[in-house]
Design a protein around this motif. Structure first.
Motif, PDB file in Angstrom:
ATOM      1  N   LEU A 189       0.709  33.894  44.513  1.00  0.00           N
ATOM      2  CA  LEU A 189       0.387  34.639  45.834  1.00  0.00           C
ATOM      3  C   LEU A 189      -1.251  34.281  46.169  1.00  0.00           C
ATOM      4  O   LEU A 189      -1.975  34.176  45.062  1.00  0.00           O
ATOM      5  CB  LEU A 189       0.844  36.164  46.035  1.00  0.00           C
ATOM      6  N   LEU A 202       2.479  31.076  47.727  1.00  0.00           N
ATOM      7  CA  LEU A 202       2.374  31.638  49.035  1.00  0.00           C
ATOM      8  C   LEU A 202       1.365  32.378  49.594  1.00  0.00           C
ATOM      9  O   LEU A 202       0.407  32.947  48.863  1.00  0.00           O
ATOM     10  CB  LEU A 202       3.609  32.807  49.031  1.00  0.00           C
ATOM     11  N   GLU A 208       8.809  33.784  57.425  1.00  0.00           N
ATOM     12  CA  GLU A 208       9.445  34.494  56.706  1.00  0.00           C
ATOM     13  C   GLU A 208      10.612  33.271  56.200  1.00  0.00           C
ATOM     14  O   GLU A 208      11.067  33.400  54.950  1.00  0.00           O
ATOM     15  CB  GLU A 208      10.556  35.551  57.231  1.00  0.00           C
ATOM     16  N   ILE A 211       8.899  31.419  53.459  1.00  0.00           N
ATOM     17  CA  ILE A 211       9.111  32.290  52.155  1.00  0.00           C
ATOM     18  C   ILE A 211      10.615  32.231  51.416  1.00  0.00           C
ATOM     19  O   ILE A 211      10.710  32.061  50.407  1.00  0.00           O
ATOM     20  CB  ILE A 211       8.676  33.764  52.225  1.00  0.00           C
ATOM     21  N   ILE A 215      11.545  31.134  47.695  1.00  0.00           N
ATOM     22  CA  ILE A 215      12.284  32.012  46.829  1.00  0.00           C
ATOM     23  C   ILE A 215      13.727  31.201  46.427  1.00  0.00           C
ATOM     24  O   ILE A 215      14.147  31.298  45.280  1.00  0.00           O
ATOM     25  CB  ILE A 215      12.482  33.234  47.459  1.00  0.00           C
ATOM     26  N   ASN A 230       3.428  39.363  40.797  1.00  0.00           N
ATOM     27  CA  ASN A 230       2.563  38.183  41.238  1.00  0.00           C
ATOM     28  C   ASN A 230       1.447  37.794  40.354  1.00  0.00           C
ATOM     29  O   ASN A 230       0.844  38.325  39.471  1.00  0.00           O
ATOM     30  CB  ASN A 230       1.914  38.989  42.421  1.00  0.00           C
ATOM     31  N   THR A 237      -1.268  40.572  48.625  1.00  0.00           N
ATOM     32  CA  THR A 237      -0.630  41.844  47.878  1.00  0.00           C
ATOM     33  C   THR A 237      -1.239  43.033  49.046  1.00  0.00           C
ATOM     34  O   THR A 237      -0.838  44.217  49.166  1.00  0.00           O
ATOM     35  CB  THR A 237      -0.670  42.181  46.856  1.00  0.00           C
ATOM     36  N   GLU A 242       2.564  41.110  55.355  1.00  0.00           N
ATOM     37  CA  GLU A 242       3.115  39.755  54.503  1.00  0.00           C
ATOM     38  C   GLU A 242       4.055  40.505  53.289  1.00  0.00           C
ATOM     39  O   GLU A 242       4.964  39.747  52.863  1.00  0.00           O
ATOM     40  CB  GLU A 242       2.041  39.254  54.096  1.00  0.00           C
ATOM     41  N   LYS A 245       7.642  40.966  54.333  1.00  0.00           N
ATOM     42  CA  LYS A 245       8.305  39.690  54.526  1.00  0.00           C
ATOM     43  C   LYS A 245       8.965  39.317  53.148  1.00  0.00           C
ATOM     44  O   LYS A 245      10.172  39.170  52.956  1.00  0.00           O
ATOM     45  CB  LYS A 245       7.560  38.617  55.180  1.00  0.00           C
ATOM     46  N   LEU A 246       8.171  39.366  52.219  1.00  0.00           N
ATOM     47  CA  LEU A 246       8.400  38.739  50.918  1.00  0.00           C
ATOM     48  C   LEU A 246       9.276  39.925  50.288  1.00  0.00           C
ATOM     49  O   LEU A 246      10.206  39.186  49.564  1.00  0.00           O
ATOM     50  CB  LEU A 246       7.042  38.891  50.084  1.00  0.00           C
ATOM     51  N   PHE A 257      10.537  42.949  42.957  1.00  0.00           N
ATOM     52  CA  PHE A 257       9.000  42.635  42.864  1.00  0.00           C
ATOM     53  C   PHE A 257       8.335  43.514  42.139  1.00  0.00           C
ATOM     54  O   PHE A 257       8.420  45.072  42.267  1.00  0.00           O
ATOM     55  CB  PHE A 257       8.482  42.722  44.387  1.00  0.00           C
TER      56      PHE A 257
END
Length: 344
Positions: A189, A202, A208, A211, A215, A230, A237, A242, A245-246, A257
């Protein structure tokens, strides 16, 4: 009374004169032959030099024709040539990096330009309920090469390997991951300031859809992955929209995550709470300081946090100091349960 000449003396002088004359003629013939041969040799050499010069001129003409042909054809293959040259340069750079490679230091995750920076703090968590077991997850980031896997396995500990996505720098990372029973993805990231960004990192502003495509590709490369953490990401982060969305995309793909907490400004806790997802974050970095004893000190801290809160997540790297410290800390690690993320 006169004496008559002696015939044998006259005959001797005549023979002597004739011999001298013959010798003179022989010497003259030799000199004449030499000069004639020398002149002939000179003529032969001159002819050879002339022939060589003609050949050189012909070669120059052919080279000029070939050069003009290549120049004429170049526009058709220029992109291919540029790509080949780029790959060659990259390969040379990689070979040089491998020759001079130093063990990875974790500062690149949170402060690549400040080697003295300490890791961002862990999240505040409640104290462990009485009687609850103490569980510790140890993640080893940046796993990319067979030597990394071999080093981690040499500890004999149930460590969690987090693999960087494959790239020209480490093309076999996904294949190595699929050989393991348990692994996660070290997802690149965007960072605030980092010169050696991984390909396809990313970034802030990615849609989105972008992303989701990334993914989806990673799910195909790492079919057993259920967690990502990450790689760098201090900028990404720290941006709540953002991260929403992730996390939303990851949740649809059945992936959780894990926040490496590469910035104190992380918004992952807020984004997770907004989406109704449990937050998991790093508590301790094991190897931000060189030296086996420093790493062992961090391992002790991770064990204490696991005991205090019931769970803890530590992150290290496949460095010689880290591997040695883990091996030497087995008795300490026996005081907690070393588990995978799915068990906390």
């Amino acid at each position: 009374m006169h004496k008559r000449p002696r015939p044998h003396k006259i005959s001797f002088l005549q023979y002597l004169g004739a011999g001298l004359a013959a010798l003179i003629l022989l010497i003259a013939a030799i000199f004449i032959g030499y000069f004639i041969g020398f002149n002939q040799a000179e003529e032969d050499l001159a002819a050879e030099r002339n022939q060589t010069q003609q050949l050189v001129e012909q070669i120059k003409q052919i080279a000029a024709i070939d050069e003009s042909y290549v120049s004429a054809a170049k526009p058709k293959i220029s992109r291919q040539e540029m790509e080949i040259r780029r790959l060659k340069k990259e390969l040379q750079a990689l070979l040089e990096q491998e020759r001079l490679r130093e063990p990875v230091k974790p500062q690149h995750e949170y402060a690549p330009k400040d080697k003295e920076a300490v890791p961002p703090p862990a999240a505040t968590r409640p104290v462990r309920p009485a009687g609850a077991p103490a569980k510790l997850v140890i993640i080893i980031d940046d796993v990319s090469y067979p030597r990394d896997v071999k080093a981690i396995q040499s500890t004999g500990l149930p460590l969690v390997m987090s693999f960087l996505p494959p790239s020209s720098r480490h093309p076999d990372s996904a294949k190595l991951a699929q050989e393991q029973n348990r692994y996660m993805i070290h997802l690149p990231l965007e960072a605030m300031d980092y010169d050696a960004e991984e390909p396809l990192t990313l970034r802030i502003g990615d849609s989105e859809e972008t992303i989701a495509k990334r993914i989806d590709t990673l799910k195909k490369l790492f079919p057993k992955a259920r967690y990502v953490n990450n790689h760098t990401g201090s900028k990404f982060t720290a941006d709540e929209p953002e991260m929403e969305k992730l996390i939303r995309v990851l949740e649809k793909g059945g992936i959780q995550f894990v926040d490496s907490r590469t910035t104190a400004q992380t918004k992952v806790p807020e984004s997770s709470r907004l989406l109704g997802i449990r937050y998991i974050g790093r508590d301790v970095f094991l190897d931000h300081q060189d030296g086996v004893e420093n790493v062992k000190k961090q391992i002790r801290e991770a064990v204490e946090k696991a005991k205090r809160h019931g769970t803890a997540v530590a992150i290290g790297h496949p460095r010689p100091d880290t591997i040695q410290a883990l091996i030497e800390s087995k008795s300490l690690l026996n005081e907690v349960d070393l588990v995978g993320i799915e068990q906390i």
